[in-house]
Design a protein around this motif. Sequence first.
Motif, PDB file in Angstrom:
ATOM      1  N   ILE A 204       0.822  -1.217   0.000  1.00 18.74           N
ATOM      2  CA  ILE A 204       0.000   0.000   0.000  1.00 18.74           C
ATOM      3  C   ILE A 204       0.854   1.265   0.000  1.00 18.74           C
ATOM      4  O   ILE A 204       0.322   2.362  -0.123  1.00 18.74           O
ATOM      5  CB  ILE A 204      -1.004   0.014   1.177  1.00 18.74           C
ATOM      6  CG1 ILE A 204      -0.307  -0.178   2.530  1.00 18.74           C
ATOM      7  CG2 ILE A 204      -2.069  -1.045   0.966  1.00 18.74           C
ATOM      8  CD1 ILE A 204      -1.221  -0.073   3.730  1.00 18.74           C
ATOM      9  N   GLY A 205       2.154   1.096   0.124  1.00 20.41           N
ATOM     10  CA  GLY A 205       3.045   2.252   0.087  1.00 20.41           C
ATOM     11  C   GLY A 205       4.480   1.811  -0.055  1.00 20.41           C
ATOM     12  O   GLY A 205       4.843   0.704   0.347  1.00 20.41           O
ATOM     13  N   GLU A 206       5.274   2.681  -0.649  1.00 23.05           N
ATOM     14  CA  GLU A 206       6.684   2.343  -0.835  1.00 23.05           C
ATOM     15  C   GLU A 206       7.506   3.615  -0.787  1.00 23.05           C
ATOM     16  O   GLU A 206       7.159   4.606  -1.420  1.00 23.05           O
ATOM     17  CB  GLU A 206       6.855   1.655  -2.191  1.00 23.05           C
ATOM     18  CG  GLU A 206       8.018   0.727  -2.230  1.00 23.05           C
ATOM     19  CD  GLU A 206       7.940  -0.256  -3.393  1.00 23.05           C
ATOM     20  OE1 GLU A 206       9.027  -0.722  -3.779  1.00 23.05           O
ATOM     21  OE2 GLU A 206       6.849  -0.531  -3.903  1.00 23.05           O
ATOM     22  N   GLY A 207       8.556   3.577   0.023  1.00 18.48           N
ATOM     23  CA  GLY A 207       9.445   4.713   0.134  1.00 18.48           C
ATOM     24  C   GLY A 207      10.861   4.304  -0.204  1.00 18.48           C
ATOM     25  O   GLY A 207      11.101   3.195  -0.686  1.00 18.48           O
ATOM     26  N   THR A 208      11.791   5.177   0.084  1.00 20.91           N
ATOM     27  CA  THR A 208      13.189   4.903  -0.214  1.00 20.91           C
ATOM     28  C   THR A 208      13.729   3.762   0.633  1.00 20.91           C
ATOM     29  O   THR A 208      14.494   2.931   0.157  1.00 20.91           O
ATOM     30  CB  THR A 208      14.030   6.176   0.044  1.00 20.91           C
ATOM     31  OG1 THR A 208      13.435   7.257  -0.665  1.00 20.91           O
ATOM     32  CG2 THR A 208      15.459   5.997  -0.424  1.00 20.91           C
ATOM     33  N   PHE A 209      13.323   3.723   1.907  1.00 20.57           N
ATOM     34  CA  PHE A 209      13.900   2.750   2.833  1.00 20.57           C
ATOM     35  C   PHE A 209      12.931   1.696   3.330  1.00 20.57           C
ATOM     36  O   PHE A 209      13.320   0.804   4.067  1.00 20.57           O
ATOM     37  CB  PHE A 209      14.494   3.486   4.041  1.00 20.57           C
ATOM     38  CG  PHE A 209      15.555   4.472   3.651  1.00 20.57           C
ATOM     39  CD1 PHE A 209      16.794   4.051   3.200  1.00 20.57           C
ATOM     40  CD2 PHE A 209      15.310   5.831   3.714  1.00 20.57           C
ATOM     41  CE1 PHE A 209      17.766   4.956   2.829  1.00 20.57           C
ATOM     42  CE2 PHE A 209      16.283   6.757   3.352  1.00 20.57           C
ATOM     43  CZ  PHE A 209      17.514   6.317   2.901  1.00 20.57           C
TER      44      PHE A 209
ATOM     45  N   ILE B  55       1.823  -2.871   7.837  1.00 17.17           N
ATOM     46  CA  ILE B  55       3.134  -3.299   8.328  1.00 17.17           C
ATOM     47  C   ILE B  55       4.227  -2.641   7.492  1.00 17.17           C
ATOM     48  O   ILE B  55       4.303  -2.828   6.273  1.00 17.17           O
ATOM     49  CB  ILE B  55       3.292  -4.832   8.313  1.00 17.17           C
ATOM     50  CG1 ILE B  55       2.223  -5.479   9.207  1.00 17.17           C
ATOM     51  CG2 ILE B  55       4.699  -5.234   8.759  1.00 17.17           C
ATOM     52  CD1 ILE B  55       2.332  -6.979   9.353  1.00 17.17           C
ATOM     53  N   LYS B  56       5.040  -1.853   8.175  1.00 16.48           N
ATOM     54  CA  LYS B  56       6.179  -1.182   7.547  1.00 16.48           C
ATOM     55  C   LYS B  56       7.352  -2.160   7.613  1.00 16.48           C
ATOM     56  O   LYS B  56       7.730  -2.606   8.692  1.00 16.48           O
ATOM     57  CB  LYS B  56       6.496   0.097   8.311  1.00 16.48           C
ATOM     58  CG  LYS B  56       7.566   0.960   7.716  1.00 16.48           C
ATOM     59  CD  LYS B  56       7.672   2.248   8.525  1.00 16.48           C
ATOM     60  CE  LYS B  56       8.648   3.222   7.972  1.00 16.48           C
ATOM     61  NZ  LYS B  56       8.679   4.475   8.743  1.00 16.48           N
ATOM     62  N   ILE B  57       7.895  -2.504   6.460  1.00 12.69           N
ATOM     63  CA  ILE B  57       8.959  -3.510   6.383  1.00 12.69           C
ATOM     64  C   ILE B  57      10.265  -2.829   5.996  1.00 12.69           C
ATOM     65  O   ILE B  57      10.346  -2.172   4.955  1.00 12.69           O
ATOM     66  CB  ILE B  57       8.605  -4.610   5.369  1.00 12.69           C
ATOM     67  CG1 ILE B  57       7.256  -5.239   5.722  1.00 12.69           C
ATOM     68  CG2 ILE B  57       9.712  -5.656   5.298  1.00 12.69           C
ATOM     69  CD1 ILE B  57       6.682  -6.134   4.643  1.00 12.69           C
ATOM     70  N   LEU B  58      11.271  -2.990   6.847  1.00  7.97           N
ATOM     71  CA  LEU B  58      12.586  -2.390   6.608  1.00  7.97           C
ATOM     72  C   LEU B  58      13.627  -3.498   6.537  1.00  7.97           C
ATOM     73  O   LEU B  58      13.639  -4.394   7.390  1.00  7.97           O
ATOM     74  CB  LEU B  58      12.947  -1.443   7.749  1.00  7.97           C
ATOM     75  CG  LEU B  58      11.985  -0.297   7.991  1.00  7.97           C
ATOM     76  CD1 LEU B  58      11.402  -0.380   9.377  1.00  7.97           C
ATOM     77  CD2 LEU B  58      12.681   1.001   7.801  1.00  7.97           C
ATOM     78  N   ALA B  59      14.513  -3.415   5.555  1.00 11.91           N
ATOM     79  CA  ALA B  59      15.611  -4.375   5.441  1.00 11.91           C
ATOM     80  C   ALA B  59      16.736  -3.930   6.375  1.00 11.91           C
ATOM     81  O   ALA B  59      17.153  -2.768   6.348  1.00 11.91           O
ATOM     82  CB  ALA B  59      16.105  -4.448   4.011  1.00 11.91           C
TER      83      ALA B  59
END
Length: 107
Positions: free
Chosen positions: A17-22, A39-43
């Motif tokens: 539902i969303g995508e940013g740089t990180f 859920i915000k997923i960060l590598a």
Amino acid sequence: MMGAKRKVGKYELGRTIGEGTFAKVKFAHNTETGDNVAIKILAKTTILKHKMVDQIKREISIMKIVRHPCIVRLHEVLASQSKIYIVLEFVTGGELFDKIVSTSVIF
């Protein structure tokens, strides 16, 4: 036949539902309560590469203590070996940036 949905803990992940740089934000469903969440997923590798560890820790610690109707609520934080999952309240209505632009507020 559909494949099994990907799960993170008690959450069944859905569409992006969303995508940013990180980070990438996915719609998810709590299989225990039936609630919808984001859920915000960060590598972890990206966070380390861009020296963002302190910033992410600060974001999480602030969101844990802030309770306000105009601020998205943090439910919990989960982690795997390679990713951090920030479970947030799911809010409908589209992109915040679009809402700000559509109002006639002058800063």
